[in-house]
Write an enzyme that holds these catalytic residues in place. Sequence first.
Site, PDB file in Angstrom:
ATOM      1  N   TYR A  62       0.817  -1.211   0.000  1.00  0.00           N
ATOM      2  CA  TYR A  62       0.000   0.000   0.000  1.00  0.00           C
ATOM      3  C   TYR A  62       0.853   1.264   0.000  1.00  0.00           C
ATOM      4  CZ  TYR A  62      -3.830  -3.119   1.469  1.00  0.00           C
ATOM      5  OH  TYR A  62      -4.754  -4.123   1.576  1.00  0.00           O
ATOM      6  N   HIS A 124       0.324 -11.822   2.319  1.00  0.00           N
ATOM      7  CA  HIS A 124      -0.643 -11.161   1.444  1.00  0.00           C
ATOM      8  C   HIS A 124      -1.128 -12.043   0.297  1.00  0.00           C
ATOM      9  CE1 HIS A 124      -1.812  -6.757   0.326  1.00  0.00           C
ATOM     10  NE2 HIS A 124      -2.822  -7.579   0.208  1.00  0.00           N
TER      11      HIS A 124
END
Length: 323
Positions: A62, A124
Site C-alpha cells: 500500500y 498477502h
Amino acid sequence: MFKQHFFTLSNGNKIPAPSTIGTGSIYFKSNEEDYNPSLTQFLERSLKELKGVIHIDGADCYKTYPETGDALKKNFKEGWKKREEIWYTDKFDSKGGRSPSPKAHINKALEKLDLEYVDLYLIHHPHVEKSLNLDIVDVWNEFIELQKEGKVKNIGVSNFSVKDIENLVEKTGVKPVVNQIEWNPFLFNQSPGIYKYCQENDILIEAYGPLSPLVNYLKGTDTSSEGAAFKSYLDELAKKYGVTNTVVLLAYTISMNVLPVTTSTKFERIQDAQNFVNDHPDLKLTKEEVERITQLGLKHDASRRYKSWTDHYTEYESQSQKI
C-alpha cells in the site's frame, strides 16, 4: 448504546469489527515518498473521533506507512487512544517481493509506524516471488518466529485457498487465525469451498470488498436483474430496521461470521457504518432474512473487483457461487 462488536480468534484474542479503516487501493500511491496528507488527516480524525477500538488495515504494497505513522504519532502525543485501543494489521508482500523477508519487512514497518508490535500480520498472497529465495513454508515459519518474539500478536494469511492453508498446517502444525479474502454475497467463495473450510476450521474470514454488490449497483456497472432484486431487498430491510442498506449488508456479513474490512475517503461513511452497527447492538437480522440475502446473492454471477490480484482463481468461477 455503543457496544462494540468483536470476533474471537481461535487463539482467544479478540478483534474489533466493523470499525476497520483500509489504507489500500483507494489511497493508491506509486511510491511511498508520494505523501498523501488527506490519508493522514483521515486517520487522525478517526483516531480522535471514532468510538471504541479502531482497526487500521495496512500492507507493504500500500506504501502508506508515512501517513499512518504520522497519524499514530499524533494520536499518542495527543492521547486520543491508547495502544490497546488500536488494532493494526500489516501484510507481507510475498508476491511483489518488495522486502527480502517477513522479518526484514516487519522490523522496518515497526520503525516507520513507531510501534513495538502489530496486532495481526498476514501473508498477502500464496505466491512467493522467486527472487526472495523462500518458499511459502519458509515465509510462514518466519511469521511463527515473529509471533514468539512478540513483534506480532496474531498471524494469518490473505487470498489463500483451502490447499494453500492445508499446506502450511501440514508442514508447520500452525494454523492461521485469519484468512483475508474478497468476500460478499456475489463472491461467496474466492476459491473453491473456502468459506465452508474456514468456518469449519475456526479460521476467521476477513472480507475485503464486502459492500461490492451495492457499490457496483450504485455505480451503474451492475445492470442485472439479479443485482436489482438484491438491492431492492436490502432497501426493504433498511426501511424495516431504520438504517441504511449499507448497514444491512454489514450486519449480514457479521451474521455470516465474517469480519468486514471497509474503506472510504469520506470519514462520515466509516463513522456511520461503525456507529449504526455498534450503537444498535440488538440489530440482528433474522435467520430467514440472512438466508434470503444469501440466496439472492448466489443467484448473481460471480463478481470479482480484484481480478488482477487473484487471476489464478478465475478458472473456478463456476464454483464461486455455491455453498
